[in-house]
Scaffold this active site. Structure first.
Site, PDB file in Angstrom:
ATOM      1  N   GLY A 131      34.957 -14.262  22.876  1.00 30.54           N
ATOM      2  CA  GLY A 131      35.386 -14.608  24.235  1.00 30.54           C
ATOM      3  C   GLY A 131      34.533 -15.728  24.796  1.00 30.54           C
ATOM      4  N   ASN A 132      34.560 -15.889  26.112  1.00 27.88           N
ATOM      5  CA  ASN A 132      33.697 -16.880  26.761  1.00 27.88           C
ATOM      6  C   ASN A 132      33.345 -16.379  28.156  1.00 27.88           C
ATOM      7  OD1 ASN A 132      35.711 -17.991  28.729  1.00 27.88           O
ATOM      8  ND2 ASN A 132      36.777 -18.464  26.808  1.00 27.88           N
TER       9      ASN A 132
END
Ligand code: PMT
Length: 403
Positions: free
Chosen positions: A209-210
């Site tokens: 993810g981020n």
């Protein structure tokens, strides 16, 4: 008469600034609005209902029942009648009750039943305003989509000097006028907004993810909706809430889900603003069971995700506007210009992780907007709400093709 025909519920709470609510009511009425006052029991200690009802020509609502005839005052009806609820002054106590749903008086039940947007003008002593509880409550209220009219700095009722004094009635009135003026600018427009991160599953417990919080995209959705647009907000996993009658929220997790939802919505849209931080790659293999230590997770092969912006850029009709974002760490402008061409964007909003307070997670952002003809406009560091407003002013306000 700029507010002709507008229905405004004016909420008044127990602050010394309540006397200013009389001038505010007068300004609203002079401008053509119909004003219904709802006052808390403490508010009546500071200004009499007789003064207020003389100004508005309507009985002031304060209790659930009228003592002499047992008439029930419906907060639900008021919630549906109003075009705007304005709470001025709003004490620390009222902010806390609103943020936490403590519906123990007529004003809070009206607030919680409100279908219309809500503007709040806090008023309190400087230490109460600076208290973390107040800061938190205001943030919660902003996250509900309420508009805060910041208090002014100056001498307070306590004779201390600082921030907490309710904004002057003339300035609150101006904020109301601006709100209604802006509300019209995107009426009947349909806007797709992507927000937040994408999660690319490795196994049932892990993902790639981020750091995107969704704040920038949600601010854009809210600002477009406040200006009358119908918004489809496609969001990756975030912890934000949003409630606005003009916003349809679609929750997705992966880039592929975001791609599918965006492609489905785009053909009927007038514009799309692609603010999501979409993963460019996903694991080639998704494991159905949690991968155990020591097993085959030494290398994760990645395959590219489809590019939502580039696909919408190909689908785009002449009547549609496409606005992308570029989050850069180096050679910012060149990279942004390349993305405009590659994705067939009309504008790109550039933010750089080299600017303090900009990008992921912050409540602030610092942007430059670059048009497809290469014209660049730089903006100061501002709250994401203000940044959203700048983006809309710059890219959508003069958009002639929208119907
Ligand atoms: O959510 P916040 O915490 O408030 O942070 C806001 C933000 C930093 C995420 C936001 O301001 C931002 O910059 N969003 C875009 C981040 C990004 O992924 O930029 P990019 O340069 O990698 O992508 C360029 C454009 O293509 C973006 O509009 C992106 O949405 C889009 N894209 C990218 C990849 C992909 N597969 N599909 C896409 O549509």
């Amino acid at each position: 008469m700029t507010l002709q025909g507008k229905h405004i519920v004016l909420g008044i709470t127990g602050s010394i600034a309540a006397y200013k609510a009389a001038s505010l009511a007068r300004l609203l009425i002079k401008s053509g609005a119909e004003v219904q006052i709802v006052i808390t029991p403490a508010g009546k200690e500071f200004i009499t209902p007789v003064t207020l009802s003389a100004l508005t020509g309507k009985p002031v609502v304060s209790e659930f029942f009228t003592a002499n005839d047992g008439t029930w005052h419906s907060h639900v009806d008021l919630g549906q009648w109003a075009d705007l609820m304005l709470i001025a002054p709003a004490t620390a106590s009222t902010l806390g009750k609103m943020a936490n749903g403590v519906a123990d008086n007529m004003l809070i039940t009206t607030y919680m039943s409100m279908k219309a947007p809500v503007m709040i003008a806090p008023a309190m002593d400087l230490d109460m305003f600076a208290h973390p509880a107040t800061t938190r409550n205001i943030e919660i209220l902003r996250s509900y989509g309420n508009i805060i009219i910041e208090p002014a700095s100056g001498e307070l009722a306590s004779h201390l000097i600082g921030k907490g004094r309710m904004e002057e009635p003339e300035n609150i009135f101006k904020a109301v006028e601006d709100f209604f003026a802006k509300q019209q600018t995107l009426a009947k427009k349909k806007i797709l907004i992507t927000a937040g991160p994408s999660y690319e599953k490795i196994d049932p417990v892990r993902f790639i993810g981020n750091y995107s919080s969704g704040k920038m995209g949600f601010s854009l959705a809210e600002e477009c909706a406040n200006r009358g647009a119908e918004v489809i907000l496609v969001t990756g996993p975030v912890s934000l809430t949003i409630s606005h009658p003009n916003i349809t929220r679609i929750d997705v997790e992966s880039a592929e889900e975001m791609y599918n939802a965006s492609l489905k919505a785009f053909p009927s849209m007038d514009a799309a603003i692609l603010c999501a931080a979409v993963a460019d790659f996903r694991p080639a293999q998704k494991y159905d069971e949690k991968v155990k230590r020591g097993e085959d997770l030494l290398n994760i092969s990645l395959v590219p995700n489809k590019d939502i912006a580039a696909t919408l850029g190909k689908m785009k009709k002449a009547s549609q506007l496409l606005i992308g974002f570029a989050l850069e760490t180096n050679d910012e402008e060149n990279n942004a210009l390349k993305k405009i061409v590659k994705k067939n964007l009309d504008y790109i909003v550039l933010n750089s992780l080299n600017d303090k307070g900009a990008g992921f997670k912050y409540d602030t952002n610092k942007i430059a907007i670059i048009s497809k003809s290469g014209i660049r406009k730089d903006f100061e560091l501002k709250s994401k709400k203000e940044v959203a407003s700048d983006i809309i002013d710059e890219t959508l306000s003069g958009f002639p093709i929208l119907v």
